[in-house]
Design an enzyme around this catalytic site. Structure first.
Site, short mmCIF file in Angstrom:
data_model
loop_
_atom_site.label_atom_id
_atom_site.label_comp_id
_atom_site.label_asym_id
_atom_site.label_seq_id
_atom_site.Cartn_x
_atom_site.Cartn_y
_atom_site.Cartn_z
N ARG A 263 5.87 -2.21 9.62
CA ARG A 263 7.23 -2.34 9.10
C ARG A 263 8.15 -1.43 9.92
O ARG A 263 7.70 -0.45 10.52
CB ARG A 263 7.29 -1.92 7.62
CG ARG A 263 6.48 -2.83 6.71
CD ARG A 263 6.85 -2.59 5.26
NE ARG A 263 5.95 -3.29 4.36
CZ ARG A 263 6.09 -4.56 4.01
NH1 ARG A 263 7.08 -5.28 4.47
NH2 ARG A 263 5.23 -5.12 3.17
N GLY A 264 9.41 -1.75 9.90
CA GLY A 264 10.43 -0.89 10.53
C GLY A 264 10.42 -0.95 12.04
O GLY A 264 9.68 -1.71 12.66
N ASP A 319 4.42 -13.19 -1.44
CA ASP A 319 5.41 -13.24 -2.53
C ASP A 319 6.03 -14.62 -2.71
O ASP A 319 6.64 -14.90 -3.73
CB ASP A 319 6.54 -12.24 -2.26
CG ASP A 319 6.08 -10.81 -2.39
OD1 ASP A 319 4.90 -10.61 -2.71
OD2 ASP A 319 6.90 -9.90 -2.15
N ARG A 364 7.95 -8.12 -5.05
CA ARG A 364 9.03 -7.13 -5.02
C ARG A 364 10.26 -7.66 -5.73
O ARG A 364 10.83 -6.99 -6.59
CB ARG A 364 9.34 -6.81 -3.57
CG ARG A 364 10.16 -5.56 -3.37
CD ARG A 364 10.56 -5.44 -1.91
NE ARG A 364 9.49 -4.96 -1.06
CZ ARG A 364 9.11 -5.58 0.05
NH1 ARG A 364 9.66 -6.71 0.42
NH2 ARG A 364 8.15 -5.08 0.79
N MET A 471 -5.84 -5.68 -2.73
CA MET A 471 -7.02 -6.55 -2.67
C MET A 471 -6.63 -8.02 -2.60
O MET A 471 -7.36 -8.84 -2.05
CB MET A 471 -7.91 -6.31 -3.88
CG MET A 471 -8.55 -4.95 -3.85
SD MET A 471 -9.50 -4.62 -5.30
CE MET A 471 -10.86 -5.74 -5.04
#
Ligand code: ADP
Ligand code: FBP
Ligand code: MG
EC number: 2.7.1.11
Length: 666
Positions: A263-264, A319, A364, A471
């Protein structure tokens, strides 16, 4: 206890607690969109969402839909402020950027062949005729896929997306993915790179593998794997991996990413510098919304520099929060893996005295994993997702409901998405390296609060908390995701050879499509609590008896003059408990209560409880009339809650008791 374990009075429900958004009735054509308060969505985002839904038709048509958050209600817009969009503008929107927008490139015959062993086409007649024989294996460049396939009859239809009162059908065509007979890159000149960014997701290796294999079939010899996400482009310590058919042959047998993720650290100009220096002209980017934002920035910057570069994304996220597509790869696997955690929570709860199992799953901003995992398991009593606000305390709160479950049934299983109930936790205000908000831990908070509540109520409870977070995403893709990954990977390569850039590949209505990147990342895709899936949750089990009621539900239903669209679970739940659910007018909660009430009396000889007396007042009247009776919202709420949470399950219990009294055989 023996009796309790033989009954299944309850089944998974979404946290049905109303919605903290308002609908401006003067503007509304249909409600199709909902989201949690405090989300980063702005009015501009909602306009973008409206634009995304698109109108494409034979004749120009104006489109406009408005739904907005009570927190973010824009001031003073009039009807004229609706986005004025014609079908041509929508057609323009779904058009994918192409290499010929910048360069006068002449296409060549495709080198793609179904067998990797077949020779590359040449101008020699024998090979050429063989190429012709490939016949229908190519997709025509004008092939289109319909993005939306339902013709809604009415704006109140479940999940309706309408652009006018009549819900006129709007054609939304998008480009069909697949190999073209003409290609805009000569494989001999191609230097391709693959990069995987963001969090892990089952299937990353499957997609990498298929990209490499498909490039190989086209005849590409130079393929690089950029390591550890975008960082691999500019951190000197990170060297790329040379990719070949042999290197990727078995990588799909393991989870994770062969290339690593991060990330980033995305610096567009540095990345494009590296692409330019290394002569990379095809870039395949596997990642979620952040990664795609980065891919779009790279595409734009490369255009600014007039580079002949194809940037193609493959949406990756467990997600499932990418717009416009049926699902993203890895989601199915994550839902399947989550079953094991839910089952463990159920077994713990079922085996303990007053057992409560809590499972926290990823998500999220979107509750798809939690919702689908709950739906699939058949073992979850309460499912909490970011899209549906809820309270813990009070008569309509989760704690009261859990206590009720324990008292009635002796066990409760809760599935909570990590982004749910963030308004109940202290704000961290922190972000991760990519700028994603760092969330409070709703799982441990729930665990703590449940323990506190039961202690205060002097009811014993054995609370177990399971957090299987990593997991469910570190595993290998299941068979269904494996196929999805394979076709997405292949189509990513076809898209690049077709000359597209700044696009992503997805599956829409079971067909593979190319979409311009901005269209899929305008905002996170959310669960629509009103549409069919929550309803399915209810109908799949036909055993619901309770919904958590919320003040806003009441407000919404009264303000809007009809009960149909609020708390879709209530009438169904009540109907399921009544002997004749078919007699219930859809969505008519009052009739539902009245009918159940009568059934209760007639069949079980139950007396009318004091709480329910008030319902007599409103029997047979519609919600607008109720408003005039002065019958208070609080009393109705209390009565409705009490009715749903006590009479209904007890009624079922009584029936079970009559049928099966374990002591009678002694
Ligand atoms: N708006 C943006 N513009 C450019 N790059 C971005 C943007 N948002 C995120 N990124 C970069 O994309 C990569 C992955 O983003 P992240 O949000 O962590 O995962 P995901 O792509 O799964 O959403 C990171 O390297 C991050 O720096
Ligand atoms: O611990 P990490 O690596 O930040 O991952 C956690 C995040 O990964 C996700 O599952 C997926 O996020 P991305 O799609 O951005 O990778 C989120 O739901 C979750 O918050
Ligand atoms: Mg993301």
């Amino acid at each position: 206890m023996a009796l309790m374990t033989t009954t299944t009075l309850y089944s998974p429900i979404l946290s049905v607690s109303g919605r903290n958004f308002e609908i401006n009735k003067s503007k509304i054509k249909s409600s199709f969109f909902s989201f949690a308060p405090g989300s980063s969505r702005s009015w501009a985002h909602l306009l973008a969402a409206d634009r995304l839904r698109g109108c494409i038709n034979r004749r120009p048509r104006r489109c406009g839909v408005a739904v907005f958050s009570s927190n973010e209600k824009p001031g003073g817009e009039s009807q004229d402020d609706f986005p004025d969009l014609t079908e041509d503008e929508f057609a323009e929107r779904f058009k994918c950027p192409h290499i010929t927008d910048l360069f006068n490139v002449q296409p060549m015959r495709s080198t793609f062949c179904t067998k990797s062993s077949c020779p590359l086409p040449s101008e020699s007649s024998s090979v050429s005729s063989r190429w012709e024989d490939l016949g229908k294996m190519f997709v025509h460049e004008d092939d289109r896929v319909l993005l939306k396939t339902i013709k809604y009859a009415n704006p109140t239809s479940s999940g309706a997306e309408c652009f006018d009162e009549n819900c006129s059908f709007i054609h939304q065509w998008v480009i069909r993915a697949g190999p073209r007979s003409k290609i805009y890159f000569d494989p001999a000149d191609v230097k391709a790179a693959v990069v995987t960014c963001g969090g892990l997701c089952p299937g990353l290796n499957d997609v990498i593998r298929q990209i490499v294999l498909t490039l190989d079939v086209y005849g590409v010899k130079k393929m690089l794997g950029i390591t550890y996400g975008y960082r691999g482009f500019f951190e000197e310590s990170l060297q790329p991996i040379v990719l070949t058919r042999d290197v990727v042959q078995n990588i799909h047998l393991a989870g994770g990413s062969l290339l690593g993720v991060s990330r980033g650290g995305a610096k567009t100009s540095d990345i494009v510098d590296t692409l330019q220096e290394k002569g990379i002209n095809m870039l395949f980017v596997l990642g979620g919304n952040g990664t795609h934002a980065g891919a779009h920035a790279i595409h734009e910057e490369s255009r600014r520099r007039r580079m002949k570069l194809a940037v193609v994304g493959v949406p990756k996220t467990i997600d499932n929060d990418i717009l416009l597509m049926d699902k993203t790869f890895g989601f199915d696997t994550a839902v399947e893996e989550a079953q094991r955690a839910i089952n463990a929570a159920y077994i713990e709860a079922n085996s303990a005295y007053n057992g409560i199992g809590i499972v926290k799953l990823m998500g999220r901003q979107s509750g798809f994993i939690a919702m689908h995992a709950s739906l699939a398991s058949g073992q979850v009593d309460v499912c909490l997702i970011p899209e549906v606000p809820f309270t813990l305390d009070g008569t309509s709160g989760v704690l009261q409901h859990v206590q009720h479950l324990i008292e009635e049934r002796g066990k409760a299983v809760i599935c909570v998405a990590e982004g749910a109930g963030q308004d109940l936790l202290p704000a961290s205000n922190g972000t991760d390296a990519s700028g994603n908000p760092i969330l409070g831990d709703i799982g441990t908070h729930l665990q703590r609060e449940i323990k506190r509540h039961f202690k205060a109520a002097n009811v014993p409870a054995d609370v177990k908390f399971i957090d299987p977070t990593y997991m469910i995403r570190a595993c290998r893709a299941n068979a269904s995701d494996g196929i999805l990954c394979a076709v997405l990977g292949q189509n990513a390569v076809h898209g690049a050879f077709a000359g597209f850039s700044g696009i992503t590949v997805g599956i829409a209505n079971n067909h593979y499509v190319y979409l311009p990147i901005p269209e899929v990342i305008a905002h996170a895709r959310n669960v629509d609590p009103d549409s069919h899936r929550p309803r399915l949750t209810t109908e799949a089990t036909r055993e619901h008896c309770i919904s958590l009621l919320h003040e806003n539900s009441w407000k919404f239903s009264l303000d809007d003059g009809y009960a149909a669209s609020w708390l879709p679970n209530v009438p169904d739940n009540v109907g399921n408990c009544a002997s004749s659910p078919d007699r219930l007018a859809p969505g008519n909660v009052l009739e539902a209560f009245s009918l159940l009430h009568l059934w209760n009396r007639e069949n079980l000889g139950m007396s009318v409880s004091e709480d329910l007396l008030g319902l007599e007042l409103i029997k047979g009247r519609d919600s607008e009339q109720i408003q005039g009776t002065g019958f208070s919202k609080e009393l109705y709420m209390q009565a409705a809650h009490s009715f749903a949470s006590t009479s209904c399950p007890r009624m079922m219990m009584n029936r079970e008791l009559q049928e099966q009294d374990p002591y009678s055989s002694l």
